[in-house]
Design a protein around this motif. Structure first.
Motif, PDB file in Angstrom:
ATOM      1  N   ILE A 159      33.294 -66.357  19.206  1.00 17.93           N
ATOM      2  CA  ILE A 159      34.529 -66.937  18.664  1.00 17.93           C
ATOM      3  C   ILE A 159      34.810 -68.288  19.318  1.00 17.93           C
ATOM      4  O   ILE A 159      35.298 -69.221  18.665  1.00 17.93           O
ATOM      5  N   LYS A 280      45.115 -63.948  13.375  1.00 15.14           N
ATOM      6  CA  LYS A 280      43.721 -63.725  12.966  1.00 15.14           C
ATOM      7  C   LYS A 280      43.073 -64.985  12.403  1.00 15.14           C
ATOM      8  O   LYS A 280      41.872 -64.995  12.161  1.00 15.14           O
ATOM      9  N   PRO A 283      40.849 -69.148  15.938  1.00 12.56           N
ATOM     10  CA  PRO A 283      39.767 -68.572  16.748  1.00 12.56           C
ATOM     11  C   PRO A 283      40.116 -68.439  18.223  1.00 12.56           C
ATOM     12  O   PRO A 283      39.677 -67.500  18.878  1.00 12.56           O
ATOM     13  N   VAL A 286      42.045 -65.173  18.640  1.00 15.38           N
ATOM     14  CA  VAL A 286      41.146 -64.027  18.526  1.00 15.38           C
ATOM     15  C   VAL A 286      40.280 -63.904  19.779  1.00 15.38           C
ATOM     16  O   VAL A 286      40.054 -62.804  20.301  1.00 15.38           O
ATOM     17  N   ALA A 460      38.671 -64.361  11.208  1.00 10.09           N
ATOM     18  CA  ALA A 460      37.859 -63.515  12.090  1.00 10.09           C
ATOM     19  C   ALA A 460      36.929 -62.633  11.258  1.00 10.09           C
ATOM     20  O   ALA A 460      37.352 -62.045  10.263  1.00 10.09           O
TER      21      ALA A 460
END
Length: 464
Positions: A159, A280, A283, A286, A460
């Protein structure tokens, strides 16, 4: 076989009792929790479309698209992020190996000359190939949680690479927009310089025949020089911007190809995203959530270190010899062991406390990341609308100053006002025209920053 198993579990129970007090995992700090607002505080004028994964194509500039493709393929920061993924993947594989049994093979041979009981010299040769297998029963999940932490860290690295890619994309766009704005400023200054040069020639001609005083000639010379000295500054800025774009695309300094003009570039349409969607769509948020999960797994593994470890092992081999026993002999052994911590000088407790602190640090970092993301969106929403209002006001001021210059020029030629009025009008108009170019660039960059703050069309992945 029941008796050995009963003894094994009895030993485990005794070891757990001997391990002493096992610390409990504390709850996360209550003040570190995040409450996401239902709606945005600033006005949010959005389009009906969903976030586009290749949203930068909305600017409709093929040259910019090629630059972004080059940056995604060659940028050094992206390459470093991909290398960190490889490192995390290797650590994950190494950690996963602790969940599997180990198998080793060994072999040895020897020759020996000795005297037997009858005083006769004999030569014996011995060969002994051996296979050894060992397996740790992860009864309390120490190894399993350690592997889970590595796996989550690897996912967080993936991520992080997406966040780097998004940053490279937006930086490339904003650098290109800034470059096109500098091109327009240079073009404006060059056209203004041409006009100042014509006026200087006229003032020189008038001064030569005595129609005007030296004052007007000096004023025209000063205005020409004032415009001329701005051009090298803008040219230097253009070169620096080209160097920055070259580095973004992973190349040495070069001349950057131009595409659409600044006014022809279209700001990307902003998708409809609620604050809750940001969790979500960003990045970095997440990634931060994955790091919390990884720290929880590491904490559970540290807690399991207070409990005993159970290992079983087996060995099988064959003995070949030239001694009177000619036939090979099979050798084997099976056993188990329990290792329980009794006294380790506080090392396990210190390691547990360290992992508690790391978990809390990850939680606080998550809160900071979320609040920073919300702030960035609100800032860009506010700035975007204010820049539109500023651009409208600058256009009104530009039109008014253009008319003022026209009237000042006519009055000067008719002898009703001094040349200084013309110069003041020219300076004011040039300043506003330059501000208007910068305002257009700022608005485009603000929309790009807003798209980045909303997650940049990234979502995600599922099922990982």
């Amino acid at each position: 076989m029941k008796t050995p198993l009963i003894r094994l579990f009895t030993l485990i129970a005794l070891s757990v009792s001997a391990s002493g007090c096992i610390p409990r995992i504390p709850n996360i700090p209550a003040t570190a929790r995040v409450e996401v607002p239902v709606q945005w505080h600033e006005q949010y004028h959005h389009s009906a479309q969903i976030a586009d994964a290749q949203w930068w194509t909305q600017l409709n500039d093929p040259v910019l698209n090629r630059l972004i493709s080059e940056a995604l393929a060659n940028n050094i920061d992206i390459a470093l992020a991909q290398t960190r993924i490889q490192e995390a993947l290797a650590q994950e594989h190494a950690s996963r190996a602790s969940l599997l049994p180990s198998l080793e093979a060994s072999g040895g041979t020897s020759r020996q000359k000795s005297l037997n009981a009858f005083g006769i010299a004999t030569i014996n040769r011995v060969e002994q190939p051996t296979f050894q297998a060992a397996y740790e029963l992860d009864v309390f999940g120490q190894n399993r949680n350690a592997w889970k932490a590595r796996r989550l860290n690897r996912q967080a690295s993936e991520i992080a690479e997406e966040a780097t890619r998004l940053s490279v994309i937006t930086t490339t766009i904003k650098s290109y927009v800034t470059l096109r704005a500098l091109d327009e400023k240079l073009n404006l200054l060059q056209k203004t310089l041409e006009a100042r040069q014509r006026e200087l020639k006229i003032a020189q001609s008038k001064a030569n025949v005595g129609y005007t005083s030296k004052l007007e000639l000096n004023q025209a010379q000063a205005e020409y020089a004032a415009t001329l000295q701005q051009i090298p500054v803008v040219q230097s800025n253009i070169s620096q911007q080209e160097h920055a774009l070259s580095m973004l695309t992973g190349s040495s300094s070069r001349t950057i190809e131009r595409g659409l003009s600044l006014s022809e570039l279209h700001a990307p349409a902003i998708p409809d995203i609620l604050p809750s969607d940001l969790m979500k769509n960003r990045p970095d948020i997440v990634q931060s959530a994955l790091l919390i999960a990884a720290s929880d797994a590491s904490l559970a593994s540290a807690q399991a270190q207070f409990l005993p470890s159970v290992k079983i092992s087996a060995t099988f081999g064959r003995l070949f010899t030239t001694s009177p026993i000619k036939e090979p002999v099979n050798l084997w052994s099976i056993g188990g062991s329990i290792l329980a911590p009794v006294f380790e000088g506080g090392q396990l407790k210190a390691n547990f406390d360290l992992n508690v602190a790391k978990r809390n640090e990850a939680v606080w970092n998550y809160r900071k990341t979320v609040l920073t993301a919300l702030k960035e969106v609100e800032d860009q929403l506010s700035g975007s609308y204010r820049l539109q209002e500023q651009e409208q006001a600058l256009e009104m001021e530009r039109d008014a100053l253009a008319n003022a210059l026209h009237h000042a020029t006519n009055r000067y030629r008719a002898g009703y006002s001094p040349y200084l009025d013309v110069l003041d009008s020219q300076r004011n108009l040039l300043s506003v025209q330059s501000q208007l170019i910068q305002s257009k660039a700022d608005y485009l960059n603000s929309q790009v920053s807003l798209y980045q703050a909303l997650g940049g069309g990234w979502t995600a992945p599922t099922g990982k």
